[in-house]
Scaffold this motif. Structure first.
Motif, PDB file in Angstrom:
ATOM      1  N   SER A  98       0.799  -1.213   0.120  1.00 34.41           N
ATOM      2  CA  SER A  98      -0.010  -0.049   0.131  1.00 34.41           C
ATOM      3  C   SER A  98       1.188   1.092  -0.039  1.00 34.41           C
ATOM      4  O   SER A  98       2.076   1.304   0.317  1.00 34.41           O
ATOM      5  N   TYR A 100       0.460   3.599   2.017  1.00 32.47           N
ATOM      6  CA  TYR A 100       0.594   4.024   3.412  1.00 32.47           C
ATOM      7  C   TYR A 100       1.968   3.343   3.781  1.00 32.47           C
ATOM      8  O   TYR A 100       2.775   3.820   4.781  1.00 32.47           O
ATOM      9  N   ASN A 103       5.279   4.727   2.318  1.00 33.17           N
ATOM     10  CA  ASN A 103       5.743   5.967   2.879  1.00 33.17           C
ATOM     11  C   ASN A 103       6.283   5.519   4.269  1.00 33.17           C
ATOM     12  O   ASN A 103       7.475   6.081   4.867  1.00 33.17           O
ATOM     13  N   HIS A 129       0.806  14.227   4.175  1.00 36.88           N
ATOM     14  CA  HIS A 129       0.015  12.965   4.706  1.00 36.88           C
ATOM     15  C   HIS A 129       0.467  12.348   5.803  1.00 36.88           C
ATOM     16  O   HIS A 129       1.818  12.219   6.169  1.00 36.88           O
ATOM     17  N   SER A 131       0.877   9.137   6.748  1.00 40.75           N
ATOM     18  CA  SER A 131       1.681   8.165   6.515  1.00 40.75           C
ATOM     19  C   SER A 131       3.357   8.705   6.295  1.00 40.75           C
ATOM     20  O   SER A 131       4.293   7.785   6.754  1.00 40.75           O
ATOM     21  N   GLU A 173       4.367  16.332  -0.466  1.00 37.69           N
ATOM     22  CA  GLU A 173       3.486  15.596  -1.603  1.00 37.69           C
ATOM     23  C   GLU A 173       3.729  16.623  -2.702  1.00 37.69           C
ATOM     24  O   GLU A 173       4.291  17.720  -2.883  1.00 37.69           O
ATOM     25  N   ASP A 202       5.860  12.676  -2.720  1.00 34.36           N
ATOM     26  CA  ASP A 202       4.738  11.692  -2.800  1.00 34.36           C
ATOM     27  C   ASP A 202       3.703  12.049  -3.928  1.00 34.36           C
ATOM     28  O   ASP A 202       3.172  12.996  -3.715  1.00 34.36           O
ATOM     29  N   ALA A 204       1.112  10.456  -4.724  1.00 36.25           N
ATOM     30  CA  ALA A 204      -0.173   9.599  -4.813  1.00 36.25           C
ATOM     31  C   ALA A 204      -1.405  10.392  -5.428  1.00 36.25           C
ATOM     32  O   ALA A 204      -1.900   9.454  -6.157  1.00 36.25           O
ATOM     33  N   HIS A 205      -1.541  11.440  -5.518  1.00 45.77           N
ATOM     34  CA  HIS A 205      -2.739  12.238  -6.242  1.00 45.77           C
ATOM     35  C   HIS A 205      -2.393  12.967  -7.527  1.00 45.77           C
ATOM     36  O   HIS A 205      -3.256  13.196  -8.172  1.00 45.77           O
ATOM     37  N   MET A 230       7.689   8.672  -4.617  1.00 45.16           N
ATOM     38  CA  MET A 230       6.687   7.524  -4.286  1.00 45.16           C
ATOM     39  C   MET A 230       5.158   7.852  -4.986  1.00 45.16           C
ATOM     40  O   MET A 230       4.897   9.096  -5.178  1.00 45.16           O
ATOM     41  N   THR A 232       1.318   5.810  -5.460  1.00 49.69           N
ATOM     42  CA  THR A 232       0.185   4.861  -4.977  1.00 49.69           C
ATOM     43  C   THR A 232      -0.503   4.183  -6.365  1.00 49.69           C
ATOM     44  O   THR A 232      -0.485   5.130  -7.479  1.00 49.69           O
ATOM     45  N   SER A 234      -3.465   3.185  -5.645  1.00 46.26           N
ATOM     46  CA  SER A 234      -4.828   3.024  -5.096  1.00 46.26           C
ATOM     47  C   SER A 234      -5.743   4.302  -5.486  1.00 46.26           C
ATOM     48  O   SER A 234      -6.949   4.133  -5.251  1.00 46.26           O
ATOM     49  N   LYS A 235      -5.327   5.173  -6.143  1.00 40.53           N
ATOM     50  CA  LYS A 235      -5.840   6.402  -6.605  1.00 40.53           C
ATOM     51  C   LYS A 235      -6.268   6.169  -7.971  1.00 40.53           C
ATOM     52  O   LYS A 235      -7.183   5.368  -8.238  1.00 40.53           O
ATOM     53  N   GLY A 241      -1.920  -0.566  -3.830  1.00 32.84           N
ATOM     54  CA  GLY A 241      -0.255  -0.873  -3.654  1.00 32.84           C
ATOM     55  C   GLY A 241       0.435   0.523  -3.788  1.00 32.84           C
ATOM     56  O   GLY A 241      -0.226   1.382  -3.858  1.00 32.84           O
TER      57      GLY A 241
HETATM   58  C1  LIG Z   1      -0.735  11.726  -0.121  1.00 35.94           C
HETATM   59  C2  LIG Z   1      -0.887  10.218   0.392  1.00 35.94           C
HETATM   60  N1  LIG Z   1       0.145   9.325   0.275  1.00 35.94           N
HETATM   61  C3  LIG Z   1      -0.182   7.962   0.777  1.00 35.94           C
HETATM   62  C4  LIG Z   1      -1.601   7.695   0.655  1.00 35.94           C
HETATM   63  C5  LIG Z   1      -1.643   6.185   1.177  1.00 35.94           C
HETATM   64  O1  LIG Z   1      -1.625   5.406   0.082  1.00 35.94           O
HETATM   65  P1  LIG Z   1      -2.753   4.001   0.037  1.00 35.94           P
HETATM   66  O2  LIG Z   1      -4.137   4.592   0.128  1.00 35.94           O
HETATM   67  O3  LIG Z   1      -1.928   3.443  -1.142  1.00 35.94           O
HETATM   68  O4  LIG Z   1      -2.345   3.309   1.175  1.00 35.94           O
HETATM   69  C6  LIG Z   1      -2.521   8.370   0.614  1.00 35.94           C
HETATM   70  C7  LIG Z   1      -3.816   7.986   0.830  1.00 35.94           C
HETATM   71  O5  LIG Z   1      -4.775   8.487   1.002  1.00 35.94           O
HETATM   72  C8  LIG Z   1      -2.112   9.588   0.579  1.00 35.94           C
HETATM   73  O6  LIG Z   1      -3.217  10.573   0.182  1.00 35.94           O
END
Ligand SMILES: Cc1ncc(COP(=O)(O)O)c(C=O)c1O
Length: 380
Positions: A98, A100, A103, A129, A131, A173, A202, A204-205, A230, A232, A234-235, A241
Motif C-alpha cells: 500500500s 501508506y 511511505n 500525509h 503516512s 506531496e 509523494d 499519490a494524487h 513515491m 500509489t 490506489s488512486k 499498492g
Molecule cells: C498523499 C498520500 N500518500 C499516501 C497515501 C496512502 O496511500 P494508500 O491508500 O495506497 O495506502 C495516501 C492515501 O490517502 C495519500 O493521500
C-alpha cells in the motif's frame, strides 16, 4: 467495564461531542452521484484490469504466499517495477502492498539515524500525509515544518541549518490530497540539490492525472539520483499498492532496510497485474485528463459564484471549506439527502478551522453532474 475499554469508550464519546467521530459510510452506493472516491481516471472497473488480474491469478496464484525476499517475487512484480522506473526516468523502482506502507517503511529506513550517523534534519511541508509523519515517527526523527508550499520559507530554514553537518531531507506531496494544490517539483529539486538534501516526493494524487503521459508531476522533471518519488496504485490507477521510483542504490538499500518491505507479504499478483495494466493505459488518456481538469475548473468557478471557498485547488481535487466540523457534516448530510456522496474531512486530517467537503472528480463525471453538485451546494 475493563479499564482499557473505558478509555476507548471515553475517547469515542469525546470525539462525538466535538463532531469528530468517524463512522463507516453505507455500502449502498447504487444510483448515487459519487464525489468521494479517488478513482480519478475511472480505471477501477475497466475490464482490461480484471482480465490482467485473472490471467496473473492463473499463472501465479491469488496470493504472493510470502515476502518478496522469500516466495513472493514473481515476474509480474518485477515487470511492473521496470516499467515504473522507465516511465519515471529513474534507475529502479520498488513496489509495496500500500502507499501508506511505502511511505512509513521507506521514510523510516531513509531517515535511520544509526545508518546516517546522526539525526537527519527533516524539512517537511506542513500538510504532508499522515503516512509520511508515521515514517518520521518510526525513525524517531523530529520534523522541521515549513509553511504549506512556501519554498521561500523552506529556503530560510535550509539556510538556517546550512552549516550543520547533519544529513538533510525534504519531504513533500506533489498534488496535495486534501487541498488539491501543487508543489513546484523542479524548484524543490533545485533547492534540495543546492543544499545537498535528499528529496522525497509523494505523487499519490498526481500519478495518473498529471504529466505528459500521466506519470505524475515528476514526469516532466529530470530526476536526480538523490530524489525519491513515491506513488500509489490506489488512486487514479484504480487498484491498490504503493511504489517508490529511485536510484538503484536506494532500491537495494530499501530491500535490505525497509521493514514494511522485508517483513510483509508481497502484494498479490492479482493487484500487481491490474496495476501494471492500468499503468500501461495511462498514456492513452490525455483527452480524459484534459476533460477532468477542465471540469474541475468549471466546478471552482461555480463555487466562487456561490460564494464558497475552494482554497488554492488547481487540480481534480476540490475542497469546499466550511470551517467547523458541524458545518462540514451538515453539508455532507444535506447533499447525501439529494443522492450526492461527498466526504466531510475534519481535524486532525486537516487543520483546525478548515473542515471541508472534499470533492474528488473522476473522468466519468459529466458537466451535468457538476451542475447538479453546484445546484445542491447552492441550496444549502
Ligand atoms: C498523499 C498520500 N500518500 C499516501 C497515501 C496512502 O496511500 P494508500 O491508500 O495506497 O495506502 C495516501 C492515501 O490517502 C495519500 O493521500
Amino acid at each position: 467495564m475493563n479499564e482499557l475499554l473505558r478509555h476507548y469508550a471515553d475517547t469515542l464519546e469525546s470525539l462525538n461531542a466535538q463532531g469528530l467521530l468517524r463512522l463507516l459510510p453505507s455500502t449502498e452506493r447504487k444510483g448515487l452521484l459519487d464525489f468521494s472516491g479517488n478513482d480519478y481516471m475511472a480505471l477501477a472497473r475497466r475490464p482490461e484490469l480484471v482480465e490482467a488480474a485473472t490471467k496473473a491469478g492463473h499463472l501465479y496464484g491469488a496470493g504472493a504466499t510470502g515476502s518478496r525476499l522469500l516466495s513472493g517475487n514473481t515476474p509480474v512484480h518485477e515487470a511492473f517495477e521496470r516499467r515504473i522506473a522507465t516511465d519515471k526516468g529513474t534507475e529502479a523502482a520498488l513496489i509495496f502492498a500500500s502507499g501508506y506502507q511505502a511511505n512509513a517503511a521507506c521514510i523510516a529506513a531513509l531517515l535511520d539515524k544509526s545508518i546516517l550517523g546522526a539525526e537527519p534534519i527533516v524539512f517537511a511541508d506542513k500538510l504532508n500525509h499522515a503516512s509520511m509523519h508515521l515514517g518520521c515517527a518510526l525513525a524517531g526523527v523530529r520534523q522541521t515544518r515549513y509553511r504549506h508550499l512556501d519554498l521561500e520559507h523552506l529556503k530560510v530554514l535550509l539556510d538556517k541549518h546550512a552549516t550543520e553537518s547533519r544529513p538533510k531531507v525534504i519531504l513533500s506531496e506533489s498534488v496535495f490530497g486534501m487541498d488539491g494544490d501543487q508543489a513546484d517539483i523542479a524548484a524543490l529539486q533545485d533547492l534540495a540539490l543546492s543544499f545537498g538534501a535528499l528529496l522525497y516526493i509523494d505523487e499519490a494524487h498526481a500519478t495518473g492525472v498529471f504529466g505528459p503521459r500521466g506519470y505524475g508531476l515528476c514526469e516532466a522533471v529530470s530526476l536526480a539520483p538523490s530524489t525519491v518519488v513515491m506513488g500509489t496504485m490506489s488512486k487514479a490507477l484504480g487498484v491498490s499498492g504503493g511504489y517508490v521510483a529511485c536510484a538503484g542504490i536506494v532500491r537495494d538499500y530499501l530491500i535490505n532496510k525497509a521493514g514494511g518491505f522485508i517483513f510483509s507479504t508481497a502484494p498479490s499478483p492479482l493487484t500487481v497485474a491490474a496495476g501494471l495494466k492500468s499503468w500501461e493505459l495511462l498514456p492513452s488518456l490525455n483527452a480524459e485528463r484534459a476533460a477532468l481538469l477542465a471540469r474541475a475548473e468549471t466546478l471552482r468557478k461555480g463555487l466562487r459564484g456561490l460564494g464558497l471557498d475552494h482554497g488554492a485547488s488547481t487540480t481534480h481535487i476540490v475542497p469546499v471549506i466550511f470551517g467547523t466540523p458541524e458545518r462540514a457534516l451538515s453539508a455532507r448530510d444535506a447533499l447525501a439527502a439529494q443522492g450526492i456522496t461527498t466526504s466531510a474531512v475534519r481535524p486532525p486530517t486537516v487543520p483546525q478551522g478548515t473542515s471541508r467537503l472534499r470533492i474528488g472528480l473522476c473522468a466519468t463525471h459529466t458537466d451535468q453532474d457538476i451542475e447538479r453538485l453546484l445546484t445542491a451546494l447552492g441550496s444549502l
